[in-house]
Design a protein around this motif. Structure first.
Motif, PDB file in Angstrom:
ATOM      1  N   ALA A 129      -7.486  -6.147  -3.567  1.00  7.98           N
ATOM      2  CA  ALA A 129      -8.092  -6.389  -2.481  1.00  7.98           C
ATOM      3  C   ALA A 129      -7.040  -4.684  -1.805  1.00  7.98           C
ATOM      4  O   ALA A 129      -7.899  -4.012  -1.875  1.00  7.98           O
ATOM      5  N   LEU A 130      -6.002  -4.622  -2.746  1.00 10.20           N
ATOM      6  CA  LEU A 130      -5.110  -3.479  -2.305  1.00 10.20           C
ATOM      7  C   LEU A 130      -5.907  -1.738  -3.174  1.00 10.20           C
ATOM      8  O   LEU A 130      -6.137  -1.090  -2.956  1.00 10.20           O
ATOM      9  N   LEU A 131      -5.603  -2.303  -4.535  1.00 10.69           N
ATOM     10  CA  LEU A 131      -6.230  -1.053  -5.599  1.00 10.69           C
ATOM     11  C   LEU A 131      -8.031  -0.840  -5.239  1.00 10.69           C
ATOM     12  O   LEU A 131      -8.604   0.441  -5.793  1.00 10.69           O
ATOM     13  N   GLN A 132      -8.437  -1.517  -4.120  1.00  8.97           N
ATOM     14  CA  GLN A 132     -10.105  -0.356  -3.541  1.00  8.97           C
ATOM     15  C   GLN A 132      -9.583   0.146  -2.208  1.00  8.97           C
ATOM     16  O   GLN A 132     -10.557   0.930  -2.857  1.00  8.97           O
ATOM     17  N   LYS A 133      -8.591   0.311  -1.930  1.00  9.54           N
ATOM     18  CA  LYS A 133      -8.299   1.854  -1.474  1.00  9.54           C
ATOM     19  C   LYS A 133      -7.290   2.065  -1.939  1.00  9.54           C
ATOM     20  O   LYS A 133      -7.519   3.199  -1.145  1.00  9.54           O
TER      21      LYS A 133
ATOM     22  N   LYS B  94       1.012  -1.293   0.020  1.00 11.93           N
ATOM     23  CA  LYS B  94       0.067   0.002   0.014  1.00 11.93           C
ATOM     24  C   LYS B  94       0.755   1.200  -0.135  1.00 11.93           C
ATOM     25  O   LYS B  94       1.741   1.180   0.295  1.00 11.93           O
ATOM     26  N   PRO B  95       0.266   2.178  -0.580  1.00 10.29           N
ATOM     27  CA  PRO B  95       1.665   3.771  -0.799  1.00 10.29           C
ATOM     28  C   PRO B  95       1.798   4.064   0.815  1.00 10.29           C
ATOM     29  O   PRO B  95       2.776   4.304   0.680  1.00 10.29           O
ATOM     30  N   ASP B  96       0.247   3.879   1.733  1.00  6.62           N
ATOM     31  CA  ASP B  96       1.401   4.098   2.800  1.00  6.62           C
ATOM     32  C   ASP B  96       1.360   3.282   3.739  1.00  6.62           C
ATOM     33  O   ASP B  96       0.878   3.379   5.178  1.00  6.62           O
ATOM     34  N   SER B  97       1.474   1.583   3.793  1.00  2.00           N
ATOM     35  CA  SER B  97       1.856   1.036   4.388  1.00  2.00           C
ATOM     36  C   SER B  97       2.689   1.728   5.784  1.00  2.00           C
ATOM     37  O   SER B  97       3.525   2.351   5.056  1.00  2.00           O
TER      38      SER B  97
END
Length: 493
Positions: A349-353, A325-328
């Motif tokens: 799942a990640l692209l939903q956020k 995730k970009p903000d992980s």
């Protein structure tokens, strides 16, 4: 410290308070005696705070003179910013609903006198609003949303002393007296301190960037170089103008009060670590990947994924690979995928956020280097070893709770490979001159940058194991030097 109440016309001030000087606004702005005054609390009760009005300039020049204005210019701007109003309403939602539960009308106004209301049932709400919007007298307007069945903060404005209702004046005078006596203060900084440092932290944070012993050593180091220190928390947003520097020791995020504190601190002229630009840059791995690539910083093979391209990239990176995730942070929002099926599931799942996701080749190592950098100089060097039978430093369960983490080894910076330190300094300089944790993998004699963290851990017994108390002194010497530079330069020095 002298207490000044600045008003457009002293005749407009209907309240009698001893040991307080009433000053016409024009005199405060133009009289050299006030410009040369070294220490003062300025309570700005002008009729208007609109941009470039007399009231606006009173708070602006008070800050420039090193006085402590209430309200400060950042608060004046907050009154006009609907985004801040909405955030305050959301943050105080439970208190708002409890305070106004018995109100039957669709609208309601709460008058606030130095954080207090004449009705005890609104006291907690008044105190919390005063912490966010610090001005002597306030009016907070609330509206009831019938659709949602709840109250919302519609707006908040400063109140002129002449607008205080007659039956509230005795109460307002008493609250002002209590405030001027200092009884509103919970913490007391050393009177001998040259400057005041606020440390933002959350005592309940499970994985805070500094443990309790490290915080104590930060205080010791700060006091050694002349700071008075106070620990502040989320509710102290409105008090930032009281300080000269802000050290954020709470995990940062752009969608979080830590970022608002950083921005507010910079607006008030404080020395701020972490500064808002560093938070914005370091907490987004898309930005980091782009800037590292552009400046030819060696990194693992990296791709930025979106809905239109993720199916094609697996051939380039191979399996296993790592998705982020970009903000992980703290090993959360980072997954390793072994095949096409896992890739499809996890990317979806990640692209939903997030519109974008980072994918990197998997580069297994037994440890990651962490080089602490502050003021463009190396501060500490650690090896963070992977958790037992795991590919990351921290092993978590499916709910994100930490199960275990790896060991750490701290080394003198001068004993580290020169290429490692050179890479850490070059990469962190692309972010700024703040406090950073630069994560690097070593494969043979080659080094690959993984990421830069704006809020690195400084824990007693780990990062300070080599330098011990000297680490905290080095931190605080930079804070003190930067405050000196800000106080010594400029128009009003």
């Amino acid at each position: 410290m002298k207490v000044l109440i600045v008003v457009n016309d002293p005749k407009d001030w209907p309240l009698a308070i001893s040991d307080v000087q009433i000053v016409p606004a024009r005199a405060y702005l133009t009289d050299a005696a006030y410009a040369e005054m070294t220490s003062a609390r300025v309570f700005n009760l002008c009729k208007s705070y609109r941009y470039q009005s007399t009231g606006y300039y009173v708070s602006l020049l008070a800050a420039a003179r090193g006085h402590k204005p209430l309200p400060d210019v950042a608060t004046i701007q907050d009154f006009k910013t609907q985004a801040i109003i909405r955030i305050a309403s959301d943050d105080l939602d439970q208190i708002i609903q409890q305070s106004l539960a018995q109100i039957k009308s669709p609208e309601f106004v709460v008058s606030i006198y130095f954080g207090h209301n004449v009705a005890k049932r609104h006291e907690k709400l008044a105190q919390q609003l005063f912490k966010i919007f610090q001005a002597p007298f306030l009016r907070a307007g609330f509206s009831h949303n019938e659709k949602e069945g709840k109250w919302q903060l519609a707006g908040i404005t400063p109140m002129a002393a002449s607008d205080i209702p007659e039956d509230h004046r005795d109460f307002a005078v008493e609250m002002a007296r209590e405030y001027f006596k200092g009884r509103h203060r919970i913490f007391h900084r050393r009177r001998t301190a040259r400057y005041d440092l606020a440390i933002l932290h959350d005592p309940a944070e499970a994985e805070a960037p500094s443990n309790a012993k490290a915080l104590q050593r930060i205080v010791k180091g700060a006091e050694a170089v002349g700071f008075g220190v106070e620990f502040i928390q989320k509710d102290d947003y409105g008090r930032l103008a009281e300080f000269d520097a802000l050290f954020i020791r709470e995990t940062t995020s752009v969608l979080h009060h830590t970022y608002r504190f950083a921005r507010r601190g910079v607006a008030e002229g404080l020395v701020v670590i972490d500064d808002p630009e560093s938070i914005l840059r370091c907490t987004n791995k898309v930005f980091l990947a782009e800037i590292f690539t552009r400046h030819r910083i060696p990194i693992p093979k990296t791709r930025i994924l979106h809905q239109g391209n993720w199916q094609q990239f697996s051939v380039e990176l191979g399996f296993p690979c790592v998705l982020k995730k970009p903000d992980s942070s703290f090993s959360q929002g980072v997954v390793k995928v072994e095949n096409e099926a896992e890739l499809a599931r996890e990317v979806s799942a990640l692209l939903q956020k997030s519109e974008l996701v980072i994918a990197q080749e998997f580069m297994p190592t037994t440890y990651d280097w962490r080089i602490g950098v502050f003021d463009r100089q190396p501060l500490f060097a650690c090896k963070y070893f992977m958790a037992r039978k795991h590919w990351q430093i921290i092993k978590r369960d499916q709910d994100g709770c930490k199960l275990t983490d790896g060991e750490a080894e701290t080394l003198p910076v001068e004993h580290c490979p020169p290429g490692l330190i050179k890479l850490a300094l070059k990469a962190s300089a692309l972010i700024g001159d703040g406090l950073y944790g630069v994560d690097i993998k070593q494969v043979g004699n080659r080094f690959y940058l993984i990421e830069i963290n704006d809020n690195p851990n400084i824990d007693a017994g780990v990062e300070d194991k080599v330098l011990k108390d000297e680490l905290y002194l080095r931190l605080m010497r930079v804070f003190a030097r930067r405050v000196d530079e800000r106080k010594g330069g400029g128009l009003w020095a």
